[in-house]
Design an enzyme around this catalytic site. Sequence first.
Site, mmCIF file in Angstrom:
data_model
loop_
_atom_site.group_PDB
_atom_site.id
_atom_site.type_symbol
_atom_site.label_atom_id
_atom_site.label_comp_id
_atom_site.label_asym_id
_atom_site.label_seq_id
_atom_site.Cartn_x
_atom_site.Cartn_y
_atom_site.Cartn_z
ATOM 1 N N LYS A 1 28.223 176.076 45.195
ATOM 2 C CA LYS A 1 29.154 177.031 45.833
ATOM 3 C C LYS A 1 28.799 178.470 45.457
ATOM 4 C CE LYS A 1 32.482 174.558 44.227
ATOM 5 N NZ LYS A 1 33.530 173.617 43.897
ATOM 6 N N ARG B 1 34.733 162.106 44.415
ATOM 7 C CA ARG B 1 34.754 162.040 42.942
ATOM 8 C C ARG B 1 36.183 161.978 42.421
ATOM 9 N NH1 ARG B 1 32.104 167.257 41.434
ATOM 10 N NH2 ARG B 1 32.590 166.652 39.312
ATOM 11 N N SER C 1 28.204 170.932 41.542
ATOM 12 C CA SER C 1 29.335 171.325 42.385
ATOM 13 C C SER C 1 29.578 172.836 42.264
ATOM 14 C CB SER C 1 30.564 170.520 41.945
ATOM 15 O OG SER C 1 31.744 171.057 42.439
ATOM 16 N N ASP D 1 29.667 169.590 49.029
ATOM 17 C CA ASP D 1 30.497 169.610 47.816
ATOM 18 C C ASP D 1 31.924 169.215 48.148
ATOM 19 O OD1 ASP D 1 31.195 170.233 45.033
ATOM 20 O OD2 ASP D 1 32.413 171.777 45.986
ATOM 21 N N HIS E 1 32.038 182.999 37.237
ATOM 22 C CA HIS E 1 32.753 181.741 37.500
ATOM 23 C C HIS E 1 33.259 181.172 36.180
ATOM 24 C CE1 HIS E 1 33.846 178.064 39.579
ATOM 25 N NE2 HIS E 1 33.435 177.427 38.498
HETATM 26 N N1 URA Z 1 34.963 172.947 39.481
HETATM 27 C C1 URA Z 1 34.174 172.668 40.546
HETATM 28 O O1 URA Z 1 33.978 173.480 41.441
HETATM 29 N N2 URA Z 1 33.590 171.450 40.603
HETATM 30 C C2 URA Z 1 33.758 170.523 39.641
HETATM 31 O O2 URA Z 1 33.177 169.464 39.753
HETATM 32 C C3 URA Z 1 34.605 170.811 38.551
HETATM 33 C C4 URA Z 1 35.189 172.051 38.478
#
Ligand code: URA
Length: 454
Positions: free
Chosen positions: A190, A171, A186, A164, A85
Site C-alpha cells: 500500500k 487473513r 500488506s 491486499d 506508517h
Molecule cells: N496493517 C496492514 O496494513 N496490514 C497488516 O497485515 C497488518 C497491519
Amino acid sequence: MPDVNPVHLIAHKRDGQSLDPDDIRGVVQAYTAGDVPDYQMSAFLMATYLNGLNDAEAAALTDAMLHSGRVLDLSDLPGTKVDKHSTGGVGDKVSLILAPIVAACGVPVPMISGRGLGHTGGTLDKLESIPGFRTDLSIEDYRRQLADIGLVLIGQTEEMAPADRKLYALRDVTATVESIPLIAASIMSKKLAEGIDALVLDVKCGRGAFMKTEADARTLAETLTAIGETNGTPTTALMTRMDVPLGRAVGNWPEVAESIACLRGEHADSALMEVTIGLAGEMLALGGVADTPADGRTQAREAIEDGSALDAFRTLVETQDGDPSVVDDPSMRPGADPVADVVAPDHLEGVVTSIDALAIGFAAVDLGAGRRTKEDTVDPTAGIVFERTVGDKVEPGDVIARLYARDASRIPAAQEAVADAFTAGASAPEATSAIIDRYTRDGWSGGSDAASSV
Ligand code: URA
C-alpha cells in the site's frame, strides 16, 4: 502470468521449502483475478504463516500485491515526497501532528491512511471526526492538493493494491493476520503504491501493539525496511514503546483535540511528542531539508514554536472541507463534553505504574470509538481522556479518566475496564525513552540516535 499450480505451491510451503518468486507473483495475480479460489489461498496463507517467507519471497509477494492495482507516479511534482506508517497502537495520533510539522518544514507529505483495526485506532477515522472533513478525494485531487499545499491525507482508493484488500479480508477470517512477512507485504504494497520517494516506519512494540515482543518488532522493522530498500525507496524504522497508550486521549475526536494541543506547543515533554519529533527528524533528513535527523528534530520543534505546523494543520482541514473553527477552539465541536468519570478504586494508591494499552484499546472500541464488526459505524466523539498517567500520584476516589460516548449503556462496563487497566505502586517506574531503537539499511543504531536530544 506464469501458469501456477496452487496445490504444488501449497505443498512446497507446507513442507518448509522456498518458492520461486515468479510462482508467488503468479498465485497472487491468479487469486486477484478470481482464478484461484479462497480455499486454496487460505491453505497457502496458513502454510506461509507457519513456515514464513524468505526475503526474496516476501519481496515477490509485495511486488505482486503492489502491481495488482494502480501505482501512483508523483515524480512530476517538486520535492522529495516522504510518508510515515505506523504498525498500529492505542492513542497513536502521531500522524495528525507529524504530517503538518513535516509539511511546514518544506517536505511534501502524501499520506494514504487506514481505519481502525482491532483495538488500534486509524488516522482516517480520527480525521473524519472533524466536522465536514473529507478523506475520499480522487487521485487527481490528491495530486492537486499535494502540489498546492504540500500535504494531503486520504483513504486507500479502490484502485490501489486490490490484492491486499482481498488477501487481508481472507487473513482476517483464517487466523493468518499475525504473520511478519504477510503484515510486511500488506503494509509495503500500500505504501509503495502512493508514489513516495522515502518512507519512515513507526514499528510499535508492546502490550498494545500487534508485535508484543522486541524480537518480533525487530524482525518486522528489518523486513519492512528490506522491502522498501529493495524497491528503491529509502526507508528508516523507529521501534517505539506501546505498553501504555500514547498521550492522554484515546478515541477519534479526543485524539484530534489532543493533537491540536500538541501543535500549539502543549505537552512538549510527553512520550507522544518524543515519538513525533523523532519521526519528524527522520522524515526531514530523508526529505533533504535537514542534514541529519538531529537537525530535523530541531527544525520540527521550531515549526511548533513558530506556529507554522498548526497553520499547516488548519490549512489541511480547510482544504479538505473540514470546519477550521474547531481547530481554533476544539471545545466548539458538538459532543466534545465528557459524560462520565472513572474513579480510582480502593486498591489504586501510590503512583501510577502502568495503564494497559490493550485493555484501553478494547474499552475505547466498546465505547463506540472503533468497530466490533466491519459494518459498524464509529462514534466520532467517543473515547477516554486520562486525568492520571504513569508517574502521577493517585489515591482512591481520584478521577483518573473521563469517558465520552453517545450511547450511555456502554459507560458502566468501560468505567470498570478503564479502572482495571491502571496499576499503582509505591514509586514511579524508571523513566525510559519512548523510542527503543532505530533501523536503517546500515543496521540498528540505538534509540538515542532518534530521541529528542539534539
Ligand atoms: N496493517 C496492514 O496494513 N496490514 C497488516 O497485515 C497488518 C497491519
